[in-house]
Structures are given as structure tokens and as C-alpha cells.
Write an enzyme that holds these catalytic residues in place. Structure first.
Site, mmCIF file in Angstrom:
data_model
loop_
_atom_site.group_PDB
_atom_site.id
_atom_site.type_symbol
_atom_site.label_atom_id
_atom_site.label_comp_id
_atom_site.label_asym_id
_atom_site.label_seq_id
_atom_site.Cartn_x
_atom_site.Cartn_y
_atom_site.Cartn_z
ATOM 1 N N GLU A 272 -24.089 -15.691 -43.755
ATOM 2 C CA GLU A 272 -24.726 -16.953 -44.128
ATOM 3 C C GLU A 272 -25.948 -16.652 -44.979
ATOM 4 O OE1 GLU A 272 -26.084 -19.457 -40.971
ATOM 5 O OE2 GLU A 272 -24.115 -19.579 -39.979
ATOM 6 N N GLU A 321 -24.485 -31.849 -43.572
ATOM 7 C CA GLU A 321 -23.873 -32.264 -42.306
ATOM 8 C C GLU A 321 -24.871 -33.136 -41.538
ATOM 9 O OE1 GLU A 321 -21.710 -28.831 -40.358
ATOM 10 O OE2 GLU A 321 -22.555 -27.798 -42.107
ATOM 11 N N LYS A 324 -26.309 -32.602 -37.753
ATOM 12 C CA LYS A 324 -27.077 -31.416 -37.373
ATOM 13 C C LYS A 324 -28.534 -31.793 -37.130
ATOM 14 C CE LYS A 324 -25.897 -27.400 -38.393
ATOM 15 N NZ LYS A 324 -25.678 -26.057 -38.950
ATOM 16 N N GLU A 329 -31.736 -28.938 -41.228
ATOM 17 C CA GLU A 329 -30.373 -28.414 -41.115
ATOM 18 C C GLU A 329 -29.344 -29.317 -41.799
ATOM 19 O OE1 GLU A 329 -29.147 -25.642 -39.678
ATOM 20 O OE2 GLU A 329 -31.025 -24.815 -38.928
#
Length: 370
Positions: A272, A321, A324, A329
């Protein structure tokens, strides 16, 4: 028209060989070792089959999947996309304590899809830390890795599918200078046996690396250009190694930490890395665009300490997203949930390369959206 070979007296084979070598180099550069993490923590995301189409239409050839989502695995069949298949932390205890559970997991999520799904790694656990909130899970990581490995080995697939785990850089105790990188003393009893297993199995260690958090946590000592790959000069000299960006410095501190265990050489895959476009200090659209575009370009080469091989790197994440937390995030996506690109850059050559060689007029045509 006379053939090329009928006119060899006017053609230099040395030129041809040099051009073909150049062509190979250009292709290698265009095929950066880049993937994208497919997270699903949003209530407005497209279905898996459309996501796989999005990967293919944007020439993204590698994916990290955090759990064996059946819809995603079905959609990946015959896509040609290489996959990091994740084992959620919630499954670690069961896989570690019961060999049959591990065999069943491998049958259900690996063998039932292989080889039409190109599973490259099985990542058993994500960012388990033996000190802190997830410490109770640490005892299960290596046994779960070993049980999954043995189940895959029993099928003769251990050379094609590598079983590993994912750590974050909080396990690094010293990271500066990079050559003095070392793991924290209180995690060595957890990490050293894992590194020993990885050496035995010929598997890489997967590491999540985020210059953003290093910069946002210490902007006084870390400059933004150093974090964004835009520094025009070397910022840190460490013996023979010069560091022009923070990503390479963090990565090489991980390499050094592995080397400094004296267990043996283990490769690192960056599982990541990303930069948020909103939600925190330094989290802007422009900063994210610059970081991510440079990360894609950078993935075609190695680090100062490991220059000979490109660094396989996975961008976090495919989408913003909205489920999250904390807020920051929610803003790491390369694409909006409607599948529109958030940023203008792309992911390499479109596979319609051609070489045209005609006497003394030789050209190489490559089409790229980089």
C-alpha cells in the site's frame, strides 16, 4: 517493394539490435510494477464485474483484494490481472489452530479459482502488531501463514503462489539514516520467525509505506517536495546512497531492517502507498495528484539500496470509500465511485506498440497514457 533483407548492404544490423534493445527498455519502463488496492468499504461502489472492467480499461494489471470476495474472484477469471489475495485478521485464529480449516480455505478461495485467477500472493493478515490493540492476534500470524503455505504446497503451487503477511512501518524502530534501519526491539520475537519463514519459502515481505503520514506528522523536518518526489536534488546522503524522496528512504530503511536481523535476504513488496486528497493536513487534490503520478513513474525502478529490480507497488486505493473512518481514510481513491478518474494520469502503455525499421529510417512508436 524490395524486401528489407534484400537491401542489407544499406542496413546496419548493429542499428537494428540497438533499436530492439531500446524498444525493450522502453517497454520495460512503460510496464511499471504498479497495482491498485480494491477496497469495498463504501455503500455507493460499482459491482465487482464493472470494477474489473475498470482495471482492464485503464491498463491496471495488478490488484490487492483484502478478503476473498466471491464476486470479485469470479469477475477476475481470465482477466489477466495478478492478485494479492488477502486473509482478513478475523480469520487468523481459525487458520492457525486447525489445519483442516486452512485446507478448506485454500480449496474454497484459491484452488477453486486457480489458474483462471492469477493469484500471485496470499497475504495472511494485515498490519498485525504484537504490541497494542491487535497484539492478541500476533500469535496466530505465523502458524496461519504456515498452514496456508502447506495447503498450497500440497498442490504443488508453492512456487507460483507465495504466502506472506503485511506489516506497516510502525514496526520500524529506527529509520534514519536508512542504512541504520532496524525493527523495534519489542517486535523482534514476532517478526524474526516470520522473516525466517519468508526466507525458507522464497516469499517477499509485504509492507505498507505512507510518506504522507510521515510528512503530516512532522512537516517541520520533512519538506513537502521530499515527500512528493519533487525535490530537484538529493536531500539525504547516507554513505554511498543519495535520497531524493522520502518513499525511497522509508523503503530502504525496511530493507536495512531486514538485513540487520542477519536472517537473510528477503524481498519487499510495497502493498500500500497513497496520498489523500482531503481530510487532513497536506491532504489536497494537487498534492495527491503529484504524489500518485510520481509513484506510478517511480515503480519502474528500484531503490538506492536495491537498484537492480523495479519495486512492485500497490496504490491505495481504487475508490474513495465513504464508510471508512476517520475522515481522511475516505479520500485515498484514484477514482470516484461513479468510475470517473479523479486524476488525469494513467498506468502505462496500451499494448499497441510497434516497431518500424526501414533502411536508415527507423522509428519506434509507443502509445502511452502516462
Amino acid at each position: 517493394m524490395a524486401s528489407l533483407f534484400a537491401r542489407t548492404k544499406r542496413f546496419s544490423w548493429t542499428t537494428l539490435l540497438l533499436l530492439l534493445e531500446l524498444f525493450t527498455i522502453v517497454l520495460h519502463t512503460a510496464d511499471a510494477q504498479i497495482g491498485v488496492c480494491y477496497g469495498m468499504m463504501g455503500n455507493n461502489l460499482p459491482p465487482a464485474n464493472e470494477v474489473i472492467d475498470l482495471y482492464r480499461s485503464n491498463n491496471i494489471r495488478r490488484m490487492r483484494l483484502y478478503d476473498p470476495n466471491e464476486a470479485a474472484l469470479q469477475a477476475l477469471r481470465n482477466s489477466g490481472i495478478e492478485l494479492i489475495l488477502g486473509v482478513p485478521n478475523s480469520d487468523l485464529q481459525g487458520l492457525a489452530t486447525n489445519v483442516d480449516t486452512a485446507r478448506q480455505w485454500v480449496q474454497r478461495n484459491v484452488l477453486n479459482f486457480w489458474p483462471s485467477v492469477k493469484i500471485k500472493y496470499v497475504a495472511v493478515g494485515n498490519e498485525v502488531n504484537p504490541v497494542g490493540g491487535s497484539s492478541w492476534q500476533a500469535q496466530y500470524v505465523l502458524p496461519a501463514v504456515q498452514n496456508v503455505y502447506q495447503a498450497i504446497r500440497a498442490q504443488g503451487l508453492h512456487d507460483q503462489i507465495k504466502v506472506t503477511t503485511v506489516i506497516d512501518t510502525t514496526l520500524i524502530g529506527n529509520s534514519f539514516p536508512p542504512s541504520q534501519g532496524s525493527f523495534r526491539g519489542d517486535v523482534r520475537s514476532y517478526l524474526d520467525p516470520i522473516i525466517g519463514y519468508l526466507l525458507y519459502a522464497g516469499a517477499p515481505l509485504l509492507v505498507n509505506i505512507y510518506p504522507y503520514f510521515s510528512y503530516s506528522g512532522n512537516p517541520r523536518d520533512i519538506s513537502l517536495p521530499y515527500a512528493l518526489f519533487t525535490s530537484p536534488n538529493v536531500m539525504v546522503w547516507d554513505g554511498q546512497y543519495g535520497y531524493q524522496n522520502l518513499f525511497d528512504a522509508i523503503l530502504d530503511s525496511v530493507h536495512a531492517a531486514i538485513d540487520n536481523t542477519r536472517i537473510g535476504y528477503v524481498e519487499v513488496v510495497v502493498s500500500e502507498s497513497g496520498w489523500p486528497s482531503d481530510g487532513g493536513f497536506g491532504a489536497t487534490y494537487d498534492n495527491a495528484r503529484v504524489y500518485l503520478e510520481n509513484l506510478v513513474r517511480r515503480s519502474s525502478r528500484g531503490s538506492p539500496r536495491r537498484p537492480s529490480k523495479p519495486t512492485e507497488t500497490y496504490i491505495f486505493a481504487l475508490f474513495d470509500e465513504n464508510n471508512k473512518s476517520p475522515e481522511i481514510e475516505k479520500h485515498f481513491g484514484l477514482f470516484n465511485p461513479n468510475k470517473q478518474k479523479k486524476y488525469p494520469f494513467g498506468f502505462g502503455t496500451k499494448r499497441n506498440e510497434k516497431v518500424v525499421i526501414d533502411d536508415f529510417n527507423a522509428t519506434i512508436s509507443l502509445k502511452s497514457d502516462m
